[in-house]
Motif scaffolding. Sequence first.
Motif, short mmCIF file in Angstrom:
data_model
loop_
_atom_site.label_atom_id
_atom_site.label_comp_id
_atom_site.label_asym_id
_atom_site.label_seq_id
_atom_site.Cartn_x
_atom_site.Cartn_y
_atom_site.Cartn_z
N CYS A 12 0.84 -1.20 0.00
CA CYS A 12 0.00 0.00 0.00
C CYS A 12 0.88 1.25 0.00
N TYR A 14 0.26 4.29 0.80
CA TYR A 14 0.08 5.09 2.01
C TYR A 14 0.86 4.48 3.18
N LEU A 36 -5.73 -7.35 3.75
CA LEU A 36 -6.82 -6.40 3.56
C LEU A 36 -8.18 -7.07 3.42
N LYS A 39 -9.24 -8.17 7.76
CA LYS A 39 -8.61 -7.20 8.65
C LYS A 39 -8.77 -7.61 10.12
N LYS A 49 -12.33 3.24 10.00
CA LYS A 49 -12.11 3.42 8.56
C LYS A 49 -11.77 2.11 7.88
N GLY A 50 -11.05 1.27 8.59
CA GLY A 50 -10.70 -0.03 8.04
C GLY A 50 -9.63 0.02 6.97
N THR A 51 -8.83 1.09 6.96
CA THR A 51 -7.75 1.21 5.98
C THR A 51 -6.42 1.37 6.70
N ASP A 64 -4.66 7.73 11.98
CA ASP A 64 -4.99 6.84 10.87
C ASP A 64 -5.01 7.53 9.51
N GLU A 65 -4.24 8.61 9.39
CA GLU A 65 -4.00 9.24 8.09
C GLU A 65 -2.49 9.22 7.86
N SER A 66 -2.07 8.79 6.68
CA SER A 66 -0.64 8.59 6.44
C SER A 66 0.17 9.87 6.58
N ASP A 103 -5.62 5.31 -9.94
CA ASP A 103 -6.55 4.20 -9.70
C ASP A 103 -7.31 3.84 -10.98
#
Length: 218
Positions: A12, A14, A36, A39, A49-51, A64-66, A103
């Motif tokens: 990933c 990020y 992924l 999880k 968010k699950g990311t 949880d933000e890169s 993407d």
Amino acid sequence: MTKPILYSFRRCPYAIRTRLALAHSNIDCEVREVELRNKPVSMLQVSSKGTVPVLCLQDGTVIDESVDIMAWAATHGHSKLDRSELAHALVAENDSSFKSGLDRYKYFDRHPERSQDYYWSRLHPFLEKLDQALVPSQTNSTDMFLMTPESSLLDWAICPFVRQCYFVAPDRFDALELPRLNSWLHNQLNAPVFIKLMHKRPFWYAQGDASYSLLEVL
């Protein structure tokens, strides 16, 4: 918890940028490699968010933000990093229009309203902008970096996305005839820290599964 926990996924972009920032800041953490499609419950409990990435600090803080994780690393690590670089317009454009276009280019079959060639052409302006933003190193004339004469948060924030773009179709990327950008990308990907951070690791699902120490693998 004796050190921060980072939920990550090897490929990933990020997550790659956060591992780079943490490693270059000399901040150790327990890295849990996430599948992924399956999880871990513990990750979803701290970040709905699950990311990835998700960084859990010892005081209970969750980031949880890169870009926020990179900024935290820049101000809490042992290395002198300039977090203001993360506010650069190149990062904003990378994370918005370039990532959106990337993407569509990579998963063009999910966006049949346009051809892959069309989506590829829409990425050219940003790649050319990056090429023009490269500055020669003061210590090695063959090395170049974004906006400054040394590797920085700006390079680590953007490189993983250009990497993803490159591997969709390497021959097509090379045909752009942006040798400076191509050299920068390959120098970043061949850096010892990057190579070690990209080694494949077993997935972590719950307590007892294998995780790894970020700094111990370097």
